[in-house]
Scaffold this motif. Sequence first.
Motif, PDB file in Angstrom:
ATOM      1  N   LEU A  94      -1.957   9.808  21.034  1.00 57.71           N
ATOM      2  CA  LEU A  94      -2.668   8.662  20.478  1.00 57.71           C
ATOM      3  C   LEU A  94      -4.171   8.719  20.772  1.00 57.71           C
ATOM      4  N   ASP A  95      -4.679   9.889  21.145  1.00 56.21           N
ATOM      5  CA  ASP A  95      -6.120  10.050  21.336  1.00 56.21           C
ATOM      6  C   ASP A  95      -6.814  10.046  19.975  1.00 56.21           C
ATOM      7  N   VAL A  96      -7.991   9.397  19.900  1.00 50.95           N
ATOM      8  CA  VAL A  96      -8.748   9.284  18.656  1.00 50.95           C
ATOM      9  C   VAL A  96      -9.569  10.548  18.433  1.00 50.95           C
ATOM     10  N   ARG A  97      -9.397  11.172  17.271  1.00 54.69           N
ATOM     11  CA  ARG A  97     -10.167  12.355  16.897  1.00 54.69           C
ATOM     12  C   ARG A  97     -11.333  12.022  15.981  1.00 54.69           C
ATOM     13  N   ALA A  98     -11.195  10.987  15.184  1.00 52.63           N
ATOM     14  CA  ALA A  98     -12.273  10.537  14.296  1.00 52.63           C
ATOM     15  C   ALA A  98     -12.010   9.090  13.921  1.00 52.63           C
ATOM     16  N   SER A  99     -13.087   8.349  13.679  1.00 55.83           N
ATOM     17  CA  SER A  99     -12.953   6.938  13.297  1.00 55.83           C
ATOM     18  C   SER A  99     -14.163   6.539  12.472  1.00 55.83           C
ATOM     19  N   PHE A 100     -13.920   5.917  11.322  1.00 55.99           N
ATOM     20  CA  PHE A 100     -15.014   5.498  10.456  1.00 55.99           C
ATOM     21  C   PHE A 100     -14.504   4.454   9.472  1.00 55.99           C
ATOM     22  N   HIS A 101     -15.415   3.869   8.722  1.00 57.05           N
ATOM     23  CA  HIS A 101     -15.090   2.868   7.700  1.00 57.05           C
ATOM     24  C   HIS A 101     -15.620   3.363   6.365  1.00 57.05           C
ATOM     25  N   LEU A 102     -14.759   3.424   5.359  1.00 53.56           N
ATOM     26  CA  LEU A 102     -15.192   3.793   4.018  1.00 53.56           C
ATOM     27  C   LEU A 102     -15.851   2.597   3.345  1.00 53.56           C
ATOM     28  N   PRO A 103     -16.960   2.811   2.651  1.00 54.87           N
ATOM     29  CA  PRO A 103     -17.594   1.695   1.935  1.00 54.87           C
ATOM     30  C   PRO A 103     -16.801   1.306   0.702  1.00 54.87           C
ATOM     31  N   MET A 104     -16.936   0.069   0.300  1.00 58.02           N
ATOM     32  CA  MET A 104     -16.292  -0.401  -0.918  1.00 58.02           C
ATOM     33  C   MET A 104     -16.977   0.218  -2.129  1.00 58.02           C
ATOM     34  N   VAL A 105     -16.204   0.472  -3.186  1.00 54.74           N
ATOM     35  CA  VAL A 105     -16.698   1.131  -4.388  1.00 54.74           C
ATOM     36  C   VAL A 105     -16.696   0.136  -5.541  1.00 54.74           C
ATOM     37  N   ALA A 106     -17.708   0.211  -6.404  1.00 53.82           N
ATOM     38  CA  ALA A 106     -17.727  -0.567  -7.642  1.00 53.82           C
ATOM     39  C   ALA A 106     -16.951   0.195  -8.697  1.00 53.82           C
ATOM     40  N   ALA A 107     -15.768  -0.301  -9.041  1.00 52.60           N
ATOM     41  CA  ALA A 107     -14.865   0.434  -9.922  1.00 52.60           C
ATOM     42  C   ALA A 107     -15.317   0.369 -11.376  1.00 52.60           C
ATOM     43  N   ARG A 108     -15.061   1.449 -12.103  1.00 53.50           N
ATOM     44  CA  ARG A 108     -15.257   1.501 -13.554  1.00 53.50           C
ATOM     45  C   ARG A 108     -13.875   1.557 -14.200  1.00 53.50           C
ATOM     46  N   GLY A 153      -6.177  20.431   4.188  1.00 47.90           N
ATOM     47  CA  GLY A 153      -6.057  20.015   5.573  1.00 47.90           C
ATOM     48  C   GLY A 153      -7.316  19.443   6.173  1.00 47.90           C
ATOM     49  N   GLU A 154      -8.403  19.391   5.405  1.00 48.28           N
ATOM     50  CA  GLU A 154      -9.674  18.871   5.905  1.00 48.28           C
ATOM     51  C   GLU A 154     -10.009  17.501   5.329  1.00 48.28           C
ATOM     52  N   HIS A 155      -9.419  17.191   4.190  1.00 49.51           N
ATOM     53  CA  HIS A 155      -9.756  15.957   3.493  1.00 49.51           C
ATOM     54  C   HIS A 155      -8.537  15.054   3.372  1.00 49.51           C
ATOM     55  N   LEU A 156      -8.815  13.777   3.171  1.00 56.24           N
ATOM     56  CA  LEU A 156      -7.798  12.760   2.943  1.00 56.24           C
ATOM     57  C   LEU A 156      -8.034  12.094   1.601  1.00 56.24           C
ATOM     58  N   ILE A 157      -6.974  11.516   1.037  1.00 51.83           N
ATOM     59  CA  ILE A 157      -7.072  10.753  -0.205  1.00 51.83           C
ATOM     60  C   ILE A 157      -6.469   9.389   0.053  1.00 51.83           C
ATOM     61  N   CYS A 158      -7.194   8.345  -0.310  1.00 51.49           N
ATOM     62  CA  CYS A 158      -6.717   6.986  -0.055  1.00 51.49           C
ATOM     63  C   CYS A 158      -6.509   6.231  -1.354  1.00 51.49           C
ATOM     64  N   GLY A 159      -5.624   5.248  -1.312  1.00 56.92           N
ATOM     65  CA  GLY A 159      -5.499   4.251  -2.354  1.00 56.92           C
ATOM     66  C   GLY A 159      -6.074   2.951  -1.819  1.00 56.92           C
ATOM     67  N   MET A 169     -11.319  10.763  -2.364  1.00 54.89           N
ATOM     68  CA  MET A 169     -11.121  11.867  -1.429  1.00 54.89           C
ATOM     69  C   MET A 169     -12.318  11.904  -0.496  1.00 54.89           C
ATOM     70  N   PHE A 170     -12.042  12.081   0.807  1.00 57.81           N
ATOM     71  CA  PHE A 170     -13.125  12.060   1.791  1.00 57.81           C
ATOM     72  C   PHE A 170     -12.787  12.996   2.944  1.00 57.81           C
ATOM     73  N   HIS A 171     -13.816  13.417   3.677  1.00 55.81           N
ATOM     74  CA  HIS A 171     -13.630  14.336   4.785  1.00 55.81           C
ATOM     75  C   HIS A 171     -12.999  13.600   5.959  1.00 55.81           C
ATOM     76  N   SER A 172     -11.990  14.216   6.575  1.00 55.75           N
ATOM     77  CA  SER A 172     -11.238  13.535   7.630  1.00 55.75           C
ATOM     78  C   SER A 172     -12.002  13.421   8.937  1.00 55.75           C
ATOM     79  N   GLY A 173     -13.090  14.174   9.082  1.00 52.11           N
ATOM     80  CA  GLY A 173     -13.857  14.092  10.316  1.00 52.11           C
ATOM     81  C   GLY A 173     -15.078  13.207  10.227  1.00 52.11           C
TER      82      GLY A 173
END
Length: 322
Positions: free
Chosen positions: A175-189, A221-227, A235-239
Amino acid sequence: MWRRYRQELGPEHDFEDPLGPPLLWPDGRHVAANGRGRIFLWDLATGACSRVLQSSAICRDGDPSFRLACEPVLGRVLEAHKLRDFAVWDSVEWRRIQTFAGHGEPVQAATFVTDDRILSISGDSTAQLWDAWTGERLRMLDTPPLYALAKKPASGHVAVCGSGGAVIVLDGPTLDVRASFHLPMVAARHGPLSEERKRQVGIVWNRPSNTLQALAWHPDGEHLICGAWDFVPRMFHSGTGRVVREWHGHSHWVDAVAVEPSRGLLVTGSSDGTVRVWSLHSTECLAVHDVGHANVEGLLLHDGAIYVTCQGELLVIPLPAE
């Protein structure tokens, strides 16, 4: 051609359970989804609802919030237990092996990080690590409210996400933290939401937010995809959290994502009532499927098809031809 798999509840039931996200059962021959204290198994070969298992889950507001998970080597299944706990079951004998109590809100998801350790997340703003055999809580980490997780293949890392665009990458066994961040909100089209979908969604039809509800690892293995509830899977970098691709087109919350790595496809499900197939390597939308209702709960990709739970049905949609 689409297929529709129905529930088999017996003549004493005149209504269907709402279903949670689908899961490939440990035996590899069935697909499953949880309902109101039940798990339904459909035979992959015939589509028949061949088994209905009773679980100990109590569903708040009547809808299952826990995402079924399994560990296929020993045939163990994770399911909700009572209201705020979860349990490990033997999938063959359908025997409850162990229960896990300690979350203050219903558990949203859990996964085996090793054969003997389980990580769970909840809207109670914690991630918790457990001994899979004894039920002992080994560690608890304070987090934002969490709603989805994704285990990195061939690795002990687990990514979790939730409110405020929060993403945390953890070493699962510790349960050690390797990375932590907040994705900004996007203006959807996107195009307009239909009047029927507005009616089905209710008063939140025009309320985007920075909540992340679904998560999957990119094959690299380097990127994540979120809904996300801002309507835009990305898609964003996991680090670092740096966003490298956005897929625009959904007109409401994106609650499910799944990746087909061999063909380079991304599949997303939204409460706009559609399941969309995208190129993983560009922003091109390859197919749009209207499933008929805003209640799209989850996706499973298996053997060239998309398994979608929507309302009380399991829908099977072929992937686009290569």
